[in-house]
Design a protein around this motif. Structure first.
Motif, PDB file in Angstrom:
ATOM      1  N   SER A   1     -82.358  73.760 -20.873  1.00 25.46           N
ATOM      2  CA  SER A   1     -83.159  74.719 -20.109  1.00 25.46           C
ATOM      3  C   SER A   1     -84.559  74.892 -20.696  1.00 25.46           C
ATOM      4  N   GLY A  28     -77.893  75.801  -7.916  1.00 24.97           N
ATOM      5  CA  GLY A  28     -77.964  75.041  -9.162  1.00 24.97           C
ATOM      6  C   GLY A  28     -76.717  75.155 -10.014  1.00 24.97           C
ATOM      7  N   ASP A  59     -80.519  72.660  -5.122  1.00 29.87           N
ATOM      8  CA  ASP A  59     -81.254  73.255  -6.237  1.00 29.87           C
ATOM      9  C   ASP A  59     -80.791  72.629  -7.543  1.00 29.87           C
ATOM     10  N   GLU A  60     -81.651  71.927  -8.220  1.00 26.60           N
ATOM     11  CA  GLU A  60     -81.330  71.269  -9.498  1.00 26.60           C
ATOM     12  C   GLU A  60     -79.952  70.606  -9.465  1.00 26.60           C
ATOM     13  N   THR A 109     -86.583  77.403  -7.474  1.00 27.47           N
ATOM     14  CA  THR A 109     -85.303  77.970  -7.036  1.00 27.47           C
ATOM     15  C   THR A 109     -85.527  79.081  -6.017  1.00 27.47           C
ATOM     16  N   GLN A 134     -78.755  69.044 -12.965  1.00 27.56           N
ATOM     17  CA  GLN A 134     -79.024  69.655 -14.266  1.00 27.56           C
ATOM     18  C   GLN A 134     -77.751  69.728 -15.113  1.00 27.56           C
ATOM     19  N   LEU A 141     -89.159  74.749 -15.544  1.00 25.33           N
ATOM     20  CA  LEU A 141     -88.265  75.900 -15.511  1.00 25.33           C
ATOM     21  C   LEU A 141     -89.062  77.181 -15.260  1.00 25.33           C
ATOM     22  N   THR A 147     -84.790  70.374  -5.664  1.00 20.51           N
ATOM     23  CA  THR A 147     -85.681  70.789  -6.730  1.00 20.51           C
ATOM     24  C   THR A 147     -85.244  70.109  -8.014  1.00 20.51           C
ATOM     25  N   SER A 148     -86.195  69.873  -8.897  1.00 21.80           N
ATOM     26  CA  SER A 148     -85.846  69.305 -10.191  1.00 21.80           C
ATOM     27  C   SER A 148     -86.973  69.591 -11.168  1.00 21.80           C
ATOM     28  N   SER A 149     -86.580  69.789 -12.433  1.00 22.46           N
ATOM     29  CA  SER A 149     -87.604  69.947 -13.465  1.00 22.46           C
ATOM     30  C   SER A 149     -87.759  68.658 -14.254  1.00 22.46           C
ATOM     31  N   GLU A 150     -86.984  67.641 -13.855  1.00 19.03           N
ATOM     32  CA  GLU A 150     -87.088  66.348 -14.537  1.00 19.03           C
ATOM     33  C   GLU A 150     -88.017  65.442 -13.754  1.00 19.03           C
TER      34      GLU A 150
END
Lengths: 501, 331
Positions: A178, A342, A426-427, A300, A430, A295, A457-460
């Protein structure tokens, strides 16, 4: 650097739960001042091993040696007293207490008022906390409440607590899951300092880059067994994937043959809290739209508002080219939109069966007057479990008893029931391992190949680049850019700059 | 070596599985076993226990509680809790008696049930709209409704100058096929609500809402509406119970129903419903009711002092709660 004696040695440890053998004759050793990484698919036995070391579970066979001496840890208390500290993903903190109180949790220094009445010595408590945090480069206030901190800061507090307990072996379970890019870098810097102080570290992660970078030694687990143990320099990513899954990385690359059709979901984003300048979000059938953001960047929240789970909508919506408004998830589903949150625990009712979880959003479709068409439900659920290979193939099994990967499939299955046209994810990947991630990517691809549309969605950043046909970037809740596959600006560097990672 | 170990493991596995299934099955039917044991013990301890009159008595005593427990099961499975049912029993009984003295029996009975449903609806709206915890909300309405009942009755039973209408009292006295009307009614309601809870889409929504509110919401279920409906059923059931009790007592009693809420909650939990919501079976709640009633009845027959009876029932409630925790931990 400290001396390199063998700090911890795990010898031939086995552990079974009911019918499953979680660990089978596992051995590994950790030297002081070294990072020993542990990698494997979900269910490979990493958590079980950590829990045995931390005193939560007891091994059925085998022994644990700490500095050459055989030890038993009947409970977490004994393991901590021996200097083995586990930092789990779900951190145990007291949210309403201050940073200083949390660092010294349970070991608050005391003093005597008038020489007799016991009271907490706040001055010494702050000194202890400050000393422990100083080693970690913590910049927050000692008097801040824990729930005011970011995730990364809380993690530092938990690690500081571990260090003040004189940790000799620190076990980090997916510590970067995270964290933002910068925060992860800070964590790695801290790991280097702890190594220099002679602390042994067991580091668990799904992220292959981190494994390659941090490992002094690496143990790969599969189905509860050690399949490889390699030293520094012997590790490369492709080989790790092969060892973990028994397959090649090839499957992770997506085929580029998507065919786009009509508009599926559109939104003219005019809410100032989301975009200063009105922007447009549009996804067509056969297309995947990525919402990229670090993040806490609001991806989200944005997705939930598109689904009607939170209001208001970020702007005027159009479904299949027609203006639409859905004020609740029920309406969104009726409009042919599905949503996968997520966290699995937000999507599944763990006490209900696989079957009931699959039909949950589609109860109306199976209602015949005052009763359910149970026969139709049974047939459909059986078919979906076959198609998605949900194991075990038992529709009446409690969903909470399934593995994480199979739970994820159940969530997907429910949106295949109602012939949903647009999936909001959502993610979706993860915290899951490479193989499970590849399966999710394949599901996404199959869904759009059959005429669906996906917004995820993604933070990667690499994942966003790999899966999307178009990308919208969010930063601090605001749309800060968009790009389309094939454009000059469609690359990781541009996106990373836009996101400010 | 390795293959031998593997085979042994497999044998152990299937044995362990069989044992696990058996154990789970036994644990699952714990309430029924407990009831059976209790009845055998009572029958051995006092010969009067099995007399037709006593058995009839048990059914009569269970009937009011069974109806309250039906509503309570809905609320608890939906993830809520209702302390107000005892007060609603008195309120509904008094409203019914009062209205039927002014109009007629049918309108009076309907008014009693409606009064209960209204309190239930109020509970549901406060819990879902104002986000007050179910415990505090229903604690409040419990006290409030009791006060209201005492106010409108001036603390005296509602009987009228010439007593309640005969046709109403007949409900409390009469029988069909040798079984009291008051016993038929919970059986009928059990059938209707058992089907509603376990066979319809609405029932699935109740379970999903209590099991995981957020997941149910994201699956398009209107969780606030579902929870409110559960409270309304619960209030309505307490209303029905209040009207029944009034016909048996031949008056509206403003002090009736005290501690019924605790007995009802204890019965539902004894029957295996989880106080965390999302888990429970209506027939098991009925078994829970029978356990509570049979226990009180046999203690009575054995001439146990009424103070000691309270102690015993208290112990049973705590044991039921502990069993609930054990079940939760087993997962």
């Amino acid at each position: 650097m400290g001396h390199c004696g063998e700090l911890l040695s795990v010898r031939n440890v086995s552990k079974g739960f009911g019918g499953t053998q979680a660990l089978d004759d596992v051995s590994l050793s950790v030297r002081a001042g070294q990072v020993h990484t542990l990698i494997g698919e979900n269910g490979a036995g990493k958590s079980t091993l950590i829990k045995i070391l931390g005193g939560v579970h007891r091994a059925d066979a085998g022994e644990i040696l700490l500095e050459g001496e055989a030890r038993r840890f009947p409970s977490p208390r004994e393991a901590q007293a021996a200097g083995i500290i586990v930092i789990p993903q779900e951190m145990r903190i007291v949210p309403a207490a201050t940073v200083a109180e949390n660092v010294t949790l349970g070991a608050w220094p005391e003093r005597r008022v008038f020489g007799m009445l016991p009271a907490i010595d706040h001055r010494r408590m702050r000194e202890h906390a400050a000393a422990a945090l100083a080693r970690l480069d913590f910049q927050g206030r000692l008097d801040a409440r824990m729930d005011e901190l970011t995730f990364a800061e809380r993690q530092l507090v938990v690690i500081a607590r571990a260090l003040s307990q004189k940790a000799r072996l620190l076990i980090l379970d997916e510590p970067t899951a995270s964290l933002e890019h910068r925060e992860a870098e800070r964590l790695f810097g801290m790991i280097e300092r702890l190594k220099a102080e002679g602390v042994g570290i067991i580091y668990v992660s799904h992220r292959l880059d981190e494994i390659v970078r941090l490992s002094d030694a690496c143990t790969v687990l599969r189905d509860g067994r050690v399949v490889a143990c390699c030293g520094r320099g012997e590790i490369d990513k492709e080989q790790l994937v092969r060892l973990m899954t028994g397959r090649d990385l090839e499957e992770l690359h997506r085929p580029h043959d998507r065919v786009f059709g009509e508009a599926a979901l559109g939104c003219r984003i005019d809410d100032e809290s989301v975009a200063d300048v009105p922007a447009t979000l549009a996804v067509r059938t056969g297309e995947v739209l990525g919402l990229a953001g670090l993040l806490g960047s609001g991806t989200t929240e944005f997705l939930r508002r598109l689904f009607g789970a939170d209001l208001p909508h970020p702007g005027d919506l159009a479904v299949a080219g027609r203006p639409a408004a859905h004020a609740s998830p029920g309406h969104a589903i009726a409009n042919g939109i599905g949503y996968v949150p997520g966290e699995r625990r937000l999507a599944l009712v763990m006490d209900l069966s696989v079957r009931d979880n699959i039909v949950l959003p589609n109860l109306r479709a199976f209602s015949r007057g005052w009763r359910m068409d149970e026969g139709a439900v049974d047939r459909l659920v059986a078919e979906l479990m076959e198609v998605l290979d949900i194991r075990p193939r038992d529709p009446s099994r409690r969903v909470g008893d399934l593995s994480g990967g199979n739970q994820q499939k159940v969530i997907f299955a429910r949106w295949l029931v109602g012939k949903v046209g647009v999936l909001l994810l959502d993610e979706p990947t993860q915290g899951i391992d490479v193989a499970a991630k590849a399966r999710i990517h394949k599901l996404m691809h199959d869904f759009v190949a059959e005429g669906g549309a996906v917004i995820f969605t993604s933070s990667e950043i690499p994942e966003v680049m790999l899966m999307s046909d178009a990308v919208i970037a969010l930063r601090k809740g605001q749309v800060v850019g968009s790009m389309r596959r094939g454009g000059d600006d469609y690359n990781e560097r541009t996106l990373r700059e836009a996101l400010g990672g | 070596m390795a293959s031998l170990g593997g085979a042994e493991g497999a044998v152990q596995t299937s044995e362990a599985k069989a044992r696990g299934t058996l154990l789970r099955g036994l644990l699952d039917q714990m309430p029924l076993l407990a009831l059976a044991l209790l009845m055998v013990f009572s029958a051995l301890a006092t010969e009067r226990f099995l007399s037709p009159m006593n058995l009839n008595n048990i059914l009569l005593q269970a009937s009011v509680m069974a109806i309250i427990a039906i509503g309570m099961t809905f609320v608890i499975i939906a993830g809520g809790f209702d302390l107000s049912v005892g007060s609603v029993v008195a309120f509904a009984g008094c409203v019914a008696a009062w209205v039927m003295l002014e109009t007629n029996v049918v309108v009076g009975m309907a008014a009693g049930v409606a009064a209960g449903a209204a309190i239930g609806l109020l509970n549901g709206l406060v819990v879902t709209r104002l986000k007050v915890s179910p415990f505090i909300t229903t604690l409040g309405t419990m006290v409030m409704v009791r006060g209201l009942t005492l106010l409108i009755t001036d603390g005296r039973p509602v009987v009228g100058e010439y007593g309640l209408p005969d046709s109403f009292l007949e409900i409390g006295r009469g029988a069909f096929l040798g079984v009291h009307y008051l016993v038929w009614l919970p059986l009928l309601l059990f059938a209707v609500f058992g089907w509603l809870l376990h066979a319809t889409a609405y029932g699935r929504r109740v379970f999903a809402t209590g099991g995981n509110r957020e997941a149910a919401y994201l699956a398009g279920i209107q969780v606030d509406r579902v929870a409110t409906s559960a409270y309304t059923w619960c209030g309505a059931m307490a209303g029905v119970a209040g009207v029944m009790l009034a016909s048996r007592l031949q008056s509206g009693q403003p002090t009736a129903g005290e501690f019924y809420e605790l007995t009802a909650i204890a019965a539902v939990v004894l029957g295996g419903a989880s106080l965390k919501g999302g888990e429970g079976k209506l027939y098991k709640s009925m078994i829970g009711v029978l356990i509570m009633v049979v226990l009180a009845n046999s203690l009575n027959l054995m001439n146990v002092h009424s103070y000691w009876q309270r102690v015993a029932i208290g112990v049973v409630i705590v044991l039921a709660a502990a069993a609930d925790q054990l079940r939760a931990r087993r997962k």
